[in-house]
Design an enzyme around this catalytic site. Structure first.
Site, PDB file in Angstrom:
ATOM      1  NE  ARG A  11      76.981  46.316 110.777  1.00 57.46           N
ATOM      2  CZ  ARG A  11      75.955  45.979 111.561  1.00 57.46           C
ATOM      3  NH1 ARG A  11      74.729  45.931 111.079  1.00 57.46           N
ATOM      4  NH2 ARG A  11      76.149  45.667 112.827  1.00 57.46           N
ATOM      5  CG  ASP A  65      71.740  36.904 115.475  1.00 56.16           C
ATOM      6  OD1 ASP A  65      70.933  37.785 115.100  1.00 56.16           O
ATOM      7  OD2 ASP A  65      72.889  36.781 114.984  1.00 56.16           O
ATOM      8  CB  CYS A  81      72.906  40.785 118.671  1.00 59.99           C
ATOM      9  SG  CYS A  81      72.238  39.814 117.310  1.00 59.99           S
ATOM     10  NE  ARG A 131      77.272  46.722 119.608  1.00 56.10           N
ATOM     11  CZ  ARG A 131      76.876  46.617 118.343  1.00 56.10           C
ATOM     12  NH1 ARG A 131      75.689  46.114 118.044  1.00 56.10           N
ATOM     13  NH2 ARG A 131      77.686  46.973 117.342  1.00 56.10           N
TER      14      ARG A 131
END
Ligand code: CP
Ligand code: NVA
Length: 306
Positions: free
Chosen positions: A103, A224, A264, A292
């Site tokens: 990430r 989002d 999300c 997820r």
């Protein structure tokens, strides 16, 4: 060559469908308590430059559920890209772990590490991609509607990492993607060029600058945060520019009654979405968050296969 999961452009439609079928299979197996050992003896290294709840925990839990082990490294601890070169970091990590999850701020970091690691790399979010999120989103849409083909997914927000990855996944599965955003926040030229060259026979996602026009025929309304991680300096400007793009009861009333809300997460309640909508009957955001876990377990098995 290891098999990476860096973006959805590189995943064929057949593989995408297989991953979604595997995600559903893994979800059902977990609900029935069937043990899995597909990562037995494997070590997954997570290297994160940005905060995370869902991505970190779902990967760590998913690896454990598949019989593997994970380790977590904050990006500043390893000095990603400044303590040593990305190539040296990647070549070293690849000697210790079997899969790397990243990430990071820049997609170039993901691509650079993938080039050198010698082991599969999974993109857990960059400035341009969030393919793990998109896979869980597609799984959620299929759970709600049975299919993505022929469905209209309207993303109310900017042409960001989440919307770029999802737009590619939706297009590959035959859905219609609509981006509803203020002028100036559309998909950028780099994305447009890549989409047109890699998916020449697929219609380019529609863009509208009017949120009501965007949701009118939507099966899925997705939002989002208006300011993604790394864009904090633009927050005040974005709050003003996106003010009319909030998903609230009035906007939901313009959408078909079967429309579902996806986000999300994390949500900035009171900004891009109101409490009454995200906590309301059309919201499936926690099923989406749960997915997820299942979608990423499918990705872990898929990259390990090679
Ligand atoms: N949606 C998502 O990626 O959440 P985190 O930032 O908490 O991982
Ligand atoms: N677009 C958001 C997604 C967070 C999961 C960000 O990049 O901050």
């Amino acid at each position: 060559m290891p098999r990476h999961f860096l973006n959805l452009f590189d995943v064929s439609t057949d593989d995408l469908e297989q991953l979604l079928a595997d995600a559903a299979r893994l979800k059902a197996a977990r609900k029935r308590g069937i043990p899995a050992h597909s990562l037995s003896g494997r070590v997954v290294g997570l290297v994160f430059e940005k905060p995370s709840l869902r991505t970190r925990v779902s990967f760590e839990a998913g690896v454990a559920q598949l019989g593997g082990t994970s380790l977590f490294l904050p990006g500043n601890e390893v000095g990603l890209g400044w303590r040593e070169s990305l190539a040296d970091f990647a070549r070293t990590m690849g000697r210790f772990v079997d899969i790397i999850v990243l990430r990071v701020f820049r997609q170039t970091t993901v691509d650079g590490i993938a080039e050198w690691a010698g082991v599969p790399v999974i993109n857990g979010l960059s400035d341009r991609e969030h393919p793990c999120q998109a896979l869980a989103d597609l799984q959620t849409i299929i759970e709600q509607f049975g299919t993505v083909a022929g469905k209209t997914i309207t993303f109310v927000g900017d042409g960001n990492n989440v919307s770029m990855s999802l737009a590619v996944g939706v297009a590959k599965l035959g859905g219609q993607f609509v981006l509803a955003c203020p002028a100036g926040y559309e998909f950028d030229a780099e994305f447009q060029k890549r989409f047109r060259s890699e998916l020449p026979s697929v219609p380019f996602p529609k863009t509208v600058n009017d949120p009501i026009a965007g949701v009118r025929n939507a099966d899925v309304i997705y939002t989002d945060v208006w300011t993604s991680m790394g864009q904090e300096a633009e927050r005040e400007e974005r709050l003003k520019r996106f003010a009319d793009f909030q998903i609230n009861a009035a906007l939901m009333a313009q959408a078909p009654p079967q429309a579902r809300l996806l986000h999300c997460l994390p949500a900035h309640r009171g900004e891009e979405v109101t409490d009454e909508v995200i906590d309301g009957p059309q919201s499936v955001v926690f099923d989406q968050a749960e997915n997820r876990l299942h979608a990423q377990k499918a990705v872990l098995e898929w990259v390990r296969e090679q």
